[in-house]
Design a protein around this motif. Structure first.
Motif, PDB file in Angstrom:
ATOM      1  N   CYS A  45       0.823  -1.202   0.000  1.00  0.00           N
ATOM      2  CA  CYS A  45       0.000   0.000   0.000  1.00  0.00           C
ATOM      3  C   CYS A  45       0.863   1.260   0.000  1.00  0.00           C
ATOM      4  O   CYS A  45       1.957   1.289   0.564  1.00  0.00           O
ATOM      5  N   ALA A  46       0.329   2.279  -0.619  1.00  0.00           N
ATOM      6  CA  ALA A  46       1.021   3.565  -0.668  1.00  0.00           C
ATOM      7  C   ALA A  46       0.695   4.407   0.561  1.00  0.00           C
ATOM      8  O   ALA A  46      -0.403   4.321   1.116  1.00  0.00           O
ATOM      9  N   ILE A  47       1.654   5.201   0.964  1.00  0.00           N
ATOM     10  CA  ILE A  47       1.414   6.234   1.968  1.00  0.00           C
ATOM     11  C   ILE A  47       1.028   7.489   1.192  1.00  0.00           C
ATOM     12  O   ILE A  47       1.861   8.050   0.469  1.00  0.00           O
ATOM     13  N   ARG A  48      -0.214   7.886   1.307  1.00  0.00           N
ATOM     14  CA  ARG A  48      -0.738   8.937   0.428  1.00  0.00           C
ATOM     15  C   ARG A  48      -0.715  10.309   1.100  1.00  0.00           C
ATOM     16  O   ARG A  48      -1.283  10.494   2.176  1.00  0.00           O
ATOM     17  N   ASN A  49      -0.075  11.242   0.445  1.00  0.00           N
ATOM     18  CA  ASN A  49      -0.057  12.633   0.881  1.00  0.00           C
ATOM     19  C   ASN A  49      -1.031  13.399  -0.011  1.00  0.00           C
ATOM     20  O   ASN A  49      -0.692  13.774  -1.132  1.00  0.00           O
ATOM     21  N   ILE A  50      -2.255  13.601   0.464  1.00  0.00           N
ATOM     22  CA  ILE A  50      -3.313  14.207  -0.342  1.00  0.00           C
ATOM     23  C   ILE A  50      -3.110  15.714  -0.406  1.00  0.00           C
ATOM     24  O   ILE A  50      -3.021  16.392   0.637  1.00  0.00           O
ATOM     25  N   LEU A  51      -3.059  16.238  -1.635  1.00  0.00           N
ATOM     26  CA  LEU A  51      -2.776  17.653  -1.860  1.00  0.00           C
ATOM     27  C   LEU A  51      -3.797  18.255  -2.819  1.00  0.00           C
ATOM     28  O   LEU A  51      -4.460  17.538  -3.566  1.00  0.00           O
ATOM     29  N   PRO A  52      -3.933  19.583  -2.815  1.00  0.00           N
ATOM     30  CA  PRO A  52      -4.833  20.238  -3.772  1.00  0.00           C
ATOM     31  C   PRO A  52      -4.265  20.192  -5.188  1.00  0.00           C
ATOM     32  O   PRO A  52      -3.113  19.789  -5.399  1.00  0.00           O
ATOM     33  N   MET A  53      -5.052  20.619  -6.144  1.00  0.00           N
ATOM     34  CA  MET A  53      -4.602  20.688  -7.541  1.00  0.00           C
ATOM     35  C   MET A  53      -3.384  21.599  -7.661  1.00  0.00           C
ATOM     36  O   MET A  53      -3.278  22.614  -6.973  1.00  0.00           O
ATOM     37  N   GLN A  54      -2.490  21.222  -8.559  1.00  0.00           N
ATOM     38  CA  GLN A  54      -1.345  22.080  -8.860  1.00  0.00           C
ATOM     39  C   GLN A  54      -1.689  23.060  -9.961  1.00  0.00           C
ATOM     40  O   GLN A  54      -2.589  22.821 -10.782  1.00  0.00           O
ATOM     41  N   LYS A  55      -0.969  24.167  -9.976  1.00  0.00           N
ATOM     42  CA  LYS A  55      -1.132  25.122 -11.067  1.00  0.00           C
ATOM     43  C   LYS A  55      -0.872  24.431 -12.405  1.00  0.00           C
ATOM     44  O   LYS A  55       0.093  23.686 -12.555  1.00  0.00           O
ATOM     45  N   GLY A  56      -1.725  24.714 -13.377  1.00  0.00           N
ATOM     46  CA  GLY A  56      -1.520  24.176 -14.716  1.00  0.00           C
ATOM     47  C   GLY A  56      -2.139  22.816 -14.938  1.00  0.00           C
ATOM     48  O   GLY A  56      -2.201  22.353 -16.079  1.00  0.00           O
ATOM     49  N   ASP A  57      -2.595  22.137 -13.860  1.00  0.00           N
ATOM     50  CA  ASP A  57      -3.208  20.819 -14.020  1.00  0.00           C
ATOM     51  C   ASP A  57      -4.661  20.952 -14.485  1.00  0.00           C
ATOM     52  O   ASP A  57      -5.335  21.942 -14.192  1.00  0.00           O
ATOM     53  N   VAL A  58      -5.141  19.940 -15.174  1.00  0.00           N
ATOM     54  CA  VAL A  58      -6.546  19.873 -15.560  1.00  0.00           C
ATOM     55  C   VAL A  58      -7.174  18.693 -14.829  1.00  0.00           C
ATOM     56  O   VAL A  58      -6.489  17.745 -14.447  1.00  0.00           O
ATOM     57  N   THR A  59      -8.491  18.739 -14.636  1.00  0.00           N
ATOM     58  CA  THR A  59      -9.158  17.684 -13.881  1.00  0.00           C
ATOM     59  C   THR A  59      -9.305  16.397 -14.680  1.00  0.00           C
ATOM     60  O   THR A  59      -9.325  15.309 -14.102  1.00  0.00           O
ATOM     61  N   GLU A  60      -9.377  16.507 -16.018  1.00  0.00           N
ATOM     62  CA  GLU A  60      -9.611  15.305 -16.812  1.00  0.00           C
ATOM     63  C   GLU A  60      -9.075  15.462 -18.223  1.00  0.00           C
ATOM     64  O   GLU A  60      -9.117  16.555 -18.804  1.00  0.00           O
ATOM     65  N   THR A  61      -8.563  14.373 -18.776  1.00  0.00           N
ATOM     66  CA  THR A  61      -8.292  14.283 -20.215  1.00  0.00           C
ATOM     67  C   THR A  61      -9.049  13.071 -20.746  1.00  0.00           C
ATOM     68  O   THR A  61      -9.076  12.019 -20.100  1.00  0.00           O
ATOM     69  N   PHE A  62      -9.645  13.249 -21.907  1.00  0.00           N
ATOM     70  CA  PHE A  62     -10.525  12.211 -22.453  1.00  0.00           C
ATOM     71  C   PHE A  62     -10.546  12.416 -23.965  1.00  0.00           C
ATOM     72  O   PHE A  62     -11.066  13.408 -24.461  1.00  0.00           O
ATOM     73  N   ALA A  63      -9.966  11.486 -24.706  1.00  0.00           N
ATOM     74  CA  ALA A  63      -9.808  11.641 -26.154  1.00  0.00           C
ATOM     75  C   ALA A  63     -10.939  10.995 -26.931  1.00  0.00           C
ATOM     76  O   ALA A  63     -11.384   9.901 -26.608  1.00  0.00           O
ATOM     77  N   ASP A  64     -11.367  11.685 -27.962  1.00  0.00           N
ATOM     78  CA  ASP A  64     -12.162  11.055 -29.020  1.00  0.00           C
ATOM     79  C   ASP A  64     -11.144  10.505 -30.019  1.00  0.00           C
ATOM     80  O   ASP A  64     -10.432  11.269 -30.670  1.00  0.00           O
ATOM     81  N   ALA A  65     -11.066   9.189 -30.124  1.00  0.00           N
ATOM     82  CA  ALA A  65     -10.060   8.551 -30.984  1.00  0.00           C
ATOM     83  C   ALA A  65     -10.642   8.077 -32.304  1.00  0.00           C
ATOM     84  O   ALA A  65     -10.018   7.275 -33.004  1.00  0.00           O
ATOM     85  N   SER A  66     -11.815   8.585 -32.681  1.00  0.00           N
ATOM     86  CA  SER A  66     -12.470   8.091 -33.895  1.00  0.00           C
ATOM     87  C   SER A  66     -11.691   8.437 -35.154  1.00  0.00           C
ATOM     88  O   SER A  66     -11.697   7.668 -36.123  1.00  0.00           O
ATOM     89  N   LEU A  67     -10.991   9.573 -35.171  1.00  0.00           N
ATOM     90  CA  LEU A  67     -10.217   9.927 -36.362  1.00  0.00           C
ATOM     91  C   LEU A  67      -9.025   8.987 -36.517  1.00  0.00           C
ATOM     92  O   LEU A  67      -8.729   8.530 -37.634  1.00  0.00           O
ATOM     93  N   LEU A  68      -8.341   8.690 -35.423  1.00  0.00           N
ATOM     94  CA  LEU A  68      -7.235   7.729 -35.476  1.00  0.00           C
ATOM     95  C   LEU A  68      -7.704   6.391 -36.035  1.00  0.00           C
ATOM     96  O   LEU A  68      -7.058   5.803 -36.912  1.00  0.00           O
ATOM     97  N   THR A  69      -8.840   5.926 -35.562  1.00  0.00           N
ATOM     98  CA  THR A  69      -9.369   4.644 -36.016  1.00  0.00           C
ATOM     99  C   THR A  69      -9.759   4.691 -37.485  1.00  0.00           C
ATOM    100  O   THR A  69      -9.493   3.750 -38.248  1.00  0.00           O
ATOM    101  N   ALA A  70     -10.364   5.802 -37.907  1.00  0.00           N
ATOM    102  CA  ALA A  70     -10.769   5.930 -39.311  1.00  0.00           C
ATOM    103  C   ALA A  70      -9.559   5.944 -40.239  1.00  0.00           C
ATOM    104  O   ALA A  70      -9.599   5.392 -41.344  1.00  0.00           O
ATOM    105  N   LEU A  71      -8.476   6.551 -39.794  1.00  0.00           N
ATOM    106  CA  LEU A  71      -7.271   6.655 -40.623  1.00  0.00           C
ATOM    107  C   LEU A  71      -6.464   5.362 -40.643  1.00  0.00           C
ATOM    108  O   LEU A  71      -5.864   5.011 -41.663  1.00  0.00           O
ATOM    109  N   THR A  72      -6.423   4.652 -39.529  1.00  0.00           N
ATOM    110  CA  THR A  72      -5.495   3.535 -39.391  1.00  0.00           C
ATOM    111  C   THR A  72      -6.162   2.186 -39.139  1.00  0.00           C
ATOM    112  O   THR A  72      -5.488   1.149 -39.222  1.00  0.00           O
ATOM    113  N   GLY A  73      -7.447   2.190 -38.798  1.00  0.00           N
ATOM    114  CA  GLY A  73      -8.092   0.942 -38.424  1.00  0.00           C
ATOM    115  C   GLY A  73      -7.653   0.437 -37.064  1.00  0.00           C
ATOM    116  O   GLY A  73      -7.818  -0.747 -36.753  1.00  0.00           O
TER     117      GLY A  73
END
Length: 335
Positions: A284-312
């Motif tokens: 188990c990890a020893i967790r040091n819970i901290l607030p968001m850092q400057k420059g961070d975003v809460t989520e990244t989530f890609a639409d990969a449909s173009l990659l699939t259309a181009l490359t299968g």
């Protein structure tokens, strides 16, 4: 084919160059081998690449045009893949000037080389960070990416629009790919997986920002490399957009240029990611819970449909599988 790859001492460049050389291509690598992180890891990657007859290496900074010219002359590249950059979102808060010199001036030098040698395909790395404050999910390539939160993201967005202008002016087929949290064996020590595994194994606490509620669209390195290899053969052609159900092409209306997300479109919460590491390590990890850092975003989530259309193809390695592969490498690695 003859391929010039910048950043071959780096995590992604090393894996890509290894794959291309194994596929029978002539690969000329270029890297400044800077001390942004432990150079022993960079040299270990280069040592492994040096075992391949299909790989040659030139050391130099992107800002050194003469050194870049020499590397280019060594292979007369049919394809240029530009991965070298000053990386790291958080480091850009400490040393922003290094991002301007490497990512802007250095990329400009490579663009000038592309203008002269006219490769069949000019490819360059961008980042999901360009989406910045964009709240629409999942991220599509045609969505606005005009609110970067760090100078790192701003330089990468600048790279995209700079190369678009050259694609228009000089008809250089260009693909910019946006990476989403790439991880795996031989990864960078400044990234979360490497830091977490190292700290947990040593019994040290880990810093968990944003309360661990952040979500990331993790992309395993082998999946990323496979995507790039497939995109090599799909150079954009002006006036020839890809079509398909639900697919929106980012192909420019005035240039042979497009941008493509590379990710699986399966975000994982940070706390879940940490639990996967704990389960793999049996500790188990020893967790040091901290607030968001400057420059961070809460989520990244890609639409990969173009990659699939181009490359299968679409990345399919699960985060659990990727974590296990990294931990196995880490436990057996001495660089």
């Amino acid at each position: 084919m003859r391929i010039l790859v910048t950043g071959t001492a780096g995590f992604i460049g090393f894996h890509l160059a290894s794959r291309l050389a194994a596929d029978g291509h002539l690969v000329v690598g270029y890297d400044g081998v800077t001390d942004y992180y432990d150079v022993r890891l960079k040299h270990a990657r280069l040592d492994r690449l040096a075992r391949s007859n299909g790989f040659r290496f030139h050391k130099g900074m992107l800002e050194d045009r003469a050194a870049l010219d020499k590397a280019t002359e060594d292979c007369d590249p049919e394809i240029i893949i530009h991965l070298a950059a000053q990386a790291g979102v958080r480091y850009s808060l400490e040393e922003p000037s290094s991002y301007v010199s490497s990512n802007l001036d250095g990329t400009f030098n490579l663009m000038e080389i592309a203008r002269q040698v006219k490769p069949k395909h000019f490819m360059l790395a961008s980042t999901s960070s360009v989406y910045g404050g964009n709240a629409r999910m999942p991220f599509r390539e045609v969505d606005a990416a005009d609110w970067p939160l760090t100078i790192y993201a701003a330089t990468k967005k600048a790279n995209e629009v700079m190369t678009h202008s050259y694609a228009h002016l000089w008809k250089i087929p260009t693909t910019a790919f946006r990476f989403f949290t790439v991880y795996g064996p031989w990864g960078r020590p400044d990234m979360a997986l490497f830091k977490f595994v190292k700290a947990i194994m040593a019994g040290d606490p880990i810093d968990v920002y944003g309360g661990g509620q952040m979500r990331r669209d993790f992309t395993y390195i082998d999946d990323l490399v496979e995507s790039i290899v497939r995109l090599m053969a799909v150079a954009p052609r002006e006036g020839q957009p890809v079509t398909g159900s639900g697919v929106v092409d980012s192909l420019s209306a005035v240039a042979p240029w497009r941008v493509v997300n590379i990710a699986g479109g399966q975000p994982v919460e940070l706390l879940d990611f940490i639990e996967m590491i704990e389960q793999t390590l049996g500790k188990c990890a020893i967790r040091n819970i901290l607030p968001m850092q400057k420059g961070d975003v809460t989520e990244t989530f890609a639409d990969a449909s173009l990659l699939t259309a181009l490359t299968g193809y679409i990345p399919t390695t699960t985060a659990g599988e990727g974590v296990k592969a990294f931990v196995e490498w880490y436990r057996n690695s001495s660089y």
